[in-house]
Design a protein around this motif. Structure first.
Motif, PDB file in Angstrom:
ATOM      1  N   GLY A  10      -6.574  -6.173  -6.530  1.00 20.28           N
ATOM      2  CA  GLY A  10      -7.705  -5.927  -7.412  1.00 20.28           C
ATOM      3  C   GLY A  10      -8.943  -6.728  -7.055  1.00 20.28           C
TER       4      GLY A  10
ATOM      5  N   SER B 138      -1.841   1.254  15.252  1.00 23.82           N
ATOM      6  CA  SER B 138      -2.178   0.075  16.053  1.00 23.82           C
ATOM      7  C   SER B 138      -1.937  -1.223  15.289  1.00 23.82           C
ATOM      8  CB  SER B 138      -3.655   0.152  16.443  1.00 23.82           C
ATOM      9  OG  SER B 138      -4.083  -1.088  16.949  1.00 23.82           O
TER      10      SER B 138
ATOM     11  N   GLY C  12     -11.161  -2.468   4.572  1.00 24.21           N
ATOM     12  CA  GLY C  12     -11.898  -1.333   4.014  1.00 24.21           C
ATOM     13  C   GLY C  12     -13.388  -1.619   3.884  1.00 24.21           C
TER      14      GLY C  12
ATOM     15  N   GLY D 246       1.054  -1.015   3.531  1.00 21.60           N
ATOM     16  CA  GLY D 246       1.487  -1.763   2.342  1.00 21.60           C
ATOM     17  C   GLY D 246       2.056  -0.855   1.263  1.00 21.60           C
TER      18      GLY D 246
ATOM     19  N   ASN E 258      -8.846   0.587  -7.974  1.00 22.04           N
ATOM     20  CA  ASN E 258      -9.327  -0.258  -9.073  1.00 22.04           C
ATOM     21  C   ASN E 258     -10.707   0.231  -9.512  1.00 22.04           C
ATOM     22  OD1 ASN E 258     -10.297  -2.247 -10.744  1.00 22.04           O
ATOM     23  ND2 ASN E 258      -9.599  -3.941  -9.449  1.00 22.04           N
TER      24      ASN E 258
ATOM     25  N   GLY F 129      -8.070   2.610   0.626  1.00 25.35           N
ATOM     26  CA  GLY F 129      -7.978   1.153   0.402  1.00 25.35           C
ATOM     27  C   GLY F 129      -9.322   0.508   0.659  1.00 25.35           C
TER      28      GLY F 129
ATOM     29  N   ASN G  36      -4.674 -12.721   4.933  1.00 24.98           N
ATOM     30  CA  ASN G  36      -4.482 -11.313   5.277  1.00 24.98           C
ATOM     31  C   ASN G  36      -3.108 -10.855   4.815  1.00 24.98           C
ATOM     32  OD1 ASN G  36      -6.776 -10.218   7.107  1.00 24.98           O
ATOM     33  ND2 ASN G  36      -6.460 -12.323   7.780  1.00 24.98           N
TER      34      ASN G  36
ATOM     35  N   GLY H  42     -10.257  -6.119   2.513  1.00 24.86           N
ATOM     36  CA  GLY H  42     -10.975  -6.761   3.617  1.00 24.86           C
ATOM     37  C   GLY H  42     -11.328  -5.775   4.716  1.00 24.86           C
TER      38      GLY H  42
ATOM     39  N   ILE I 249      -3.418   1.938  10.037  1.00 18.78           N
ATOM     40  CA  ILE I 249      -3.616   0.501  10.269  1.00 18.78           C
ATOM     41  C   ILE I 249      -2.862  -0.328   9.244  1.00 18.78           C
ATOM     42  CG2 ILE I 249      -5.441  -1.292  10.143  1.00 18.78           C
ATOM     43  CD1 ILE I 249      -5.345   0.262  12.786  1.00 18.78           C
ATOM     44  N   GLY I 250      -2.615   0.216   8.056  1.00 14.95           N
ATOM     45  CA  GLY I 250      -1.893  -0.540   7.028  1.00 14.95           C
ATOM     46  C   GLY I 250      -0.855   0.329   6.361  1.00 14.95           C
TER      47      GLY I 250
ATOM     48  N   ALA J 263     -11.565  -1.108  -0.994  1.00 17.16           N
ATOM     49  CA  ALA J 263     -12.074  -2.355  -1.583  1.00 17.16           C
ATOM     50  C   ALA J 263     -11.568  -3.600  -0.873  1.00 17.16           C
ATOM     51  CB  ALA J 263     -11.688  -2.430  -3.064  1.00 17.16           C
TER      52      ALA J 263
ATOM     53  N   PRO K 116      -8.042   7.547  -5.669  1.00 12.85           N
ATOM     54  CA  PRO K 116      -7.098   8.032  -4.653  1.00 12.85           C
ATOM     55  C   PRO K 116      -6.479   9.388  -5.001  1.00 12.85           C
ATOM     56  CG  PRO K 116      -6.630   5.719  -5.196  1.00 12.85           C
ATOM     57  CD  PRO K 116      -7.651   6.214  -6.198  1.00 12.85           C
TER      58      PRO K 116
ATOM     59  N   VAL L  83      -3.464   2.215   3.441  1.00 10.05           N
ATOM     60  CA  VAL L  83      -2.474   2.135   2.358  1.00 10.05           C
ATOM     61  C   VAL L  83      -1.098   2.580   2.860  1.00 10.05           C
ATOM     62  CG1 VAL L  83      -1.813   3.061   0.102  1.00 10.05           C
ATOM     63  CG2 VAL L  83      -4.184   2.366   0.525  1.00 10.05           C
TER      64      VAL L  83
END
Ligand SMILES: NC(=O)c1ccc[n+]([C@@H]2O[C@H](COP(=O)([O-])OP(=O)(O)OC[C@H]3O[C@@H](n4cnc5c(N)ncnc54)[C@H](OP(=O)(O)O)[C@@H]3O)[C@@H](O)[C@H]2O)c1
Length: 312
Positions: free
Chosen positions: A303, A249, A150, A227, A170, A144, A36, A148, A224-225, A146, A187, A203
């Motif tokens: 990717g 969260s 997502g 990155g 991608n 995002g 992860n 885990g 949630i992310g 593609a 996006p 993202v």
């Protein structure tokens, strides 16, 4: 036991003492443990495991076989197939987990899929339904799409009767993400495809200003992310005008009680859909434990569709 081990930003395979089950804990012989984003950050020293979890052995999700029970552990027996989330330590031959965070592996699910299920399906389910209160018929945007989380979110939302749009950068993966049940978009300029009732932000900051434009009145954004970045400027007037909500969260830092409740919800509301064949865990690639460093390099390269899994 042998385990993936963080040493100065690198992943090595080292010998560690076998873990011992405490009260209400079980020892699991790990058959699969997925990677992860948190593992990537932990490897770089940016996201230490919570107290009580091994600090140098990464891995937050796994599937395997119960081989020993601690005092008072009653939910599972030796030989049972289980999977779950831990604060760390899963990318190893053995892991210890509290019995209340474990779930039985659904009939027919192989080890690699089971090892890549708990973290992302739990995160997606909790964010969409518990936090953002996604309802049948609502329009969801997953950024995002593609990855885990997502790919889990798209399938869960579709199964719940929502209509799902997913942004995927991608191009080569867009068709496969579409096959999971989403209309897939690039996006860039995503707000044109709105309005949306719920946006699952995997993202981060770069999307936040446009997310507010893309949201319908009463809409909810679940962050949630991050990155892609953690700081952004948003228009609070637009937030008020749309009577919108932004919710953030993490799972890892929650107390055992909350983690157990979340696991019970996944058992009731998600695992039956695996048993019915309605959901799957896309596994992009697997690596043996000896090649854990290569698994990390593959995850970091991006990717991919779905999960990177270490199999033992
Ligand atoms: N809060 C929590 O409890 C929690 C739990 C689990 C995960 N997370 C976080 O949630 C995020 C998603 O997790 P995951 O497991 O799905 O990760 P993942 O498998 O790495 O997927 C991330 C997806 O986002 C895409 N992406 C990343 N940066 C992007 C950008 N700048 N623009 C467009 N697309 C971008 C990636 O595309 P490429 O493949 O092209 O890079 C990939 O498809 C991660 O940041 C993770 O750390 C949070």
């Amino acid at each position: 036991m042998r385990a993936a081990t963080i040493r100065e930003g690198e992943i090595l395979i080292e010998e560690h003492p076998d873990p011992v089950a405490g009260s209400e804990e079980v020892v699991v012989q790990v058959h699969a443990a997925a990677l992860n984003g948190a593992d990537m950050m932990q490897r770089r020293g940016l996201y230490p495991a919570p107290a009580g979890s091994p600090q140098d052995i990464p891995g937050m999700e796994f599937a395997g076989e119960v081989i020993a029970l601690g005092a008072g552990a009653l939910r599972f027996g030796v030989g049972d197939r289980v999977m779950g989330i831990v604060g760390g330590g899963a990318q190893a031959e053995l892991v210890v987990a509290h019995e209340r965070v474990l779930m039985a592996v659904p009939e027919g699910l192989d080890w690699q899929a089971a090892g890549g299920l708990p973290e992302v399906f739990t995160t997606a389910h909790d964010a969409l339904f518990t936090q953002a209160e996604l309802r049948p018929g609502e329009r969801l945007l997953v950024h995002g799409g593609a990855g885990g989380v997502g790919t889990a979110a798209i399938q869960l939302a579709r199964a719940a009767g929502a209509s799902v749009t997913a942004s995927v950068r991608n191009e080569a993966l867009r068709e496969q993400v579409g096959a999971l049940g989403a209309s897939v978009i690039a996006p860039e300029g995503f707000a044109e495809h709105g309005p949306f009732d719920v946006i699952l932000e995997l993202v981060g900051a770069p999307n936040m200003a446009e997310n507010l434009q893309a949201l319908d009145t009463g809409g909810r954004i679940a962050v949630i992310g991050v990155g892609g970045g953690a700081k952004s400027e948003i228009n609070l007037l637009a937030l008020m005008g749309k009577r919108a909500r932004i919710h953030g969260s993490t799972l890892r830092a929650r107390p055992l009680e909350e983690k157990a409740l979340v696991a019970r919800r996944v058992e009731r509301e998600v695992l039956p859909l695996f048993e019915a064949g309605e959901l799957r865990v896309p596994v992009a690639e697997t690596f043996p434990l000896d090649q854990a460093a290569a698994a990390y390099a593959r995850f970091a390269a991006g990717g991919k569709l779905g999960k990177i899994v270490i199999v033992l």
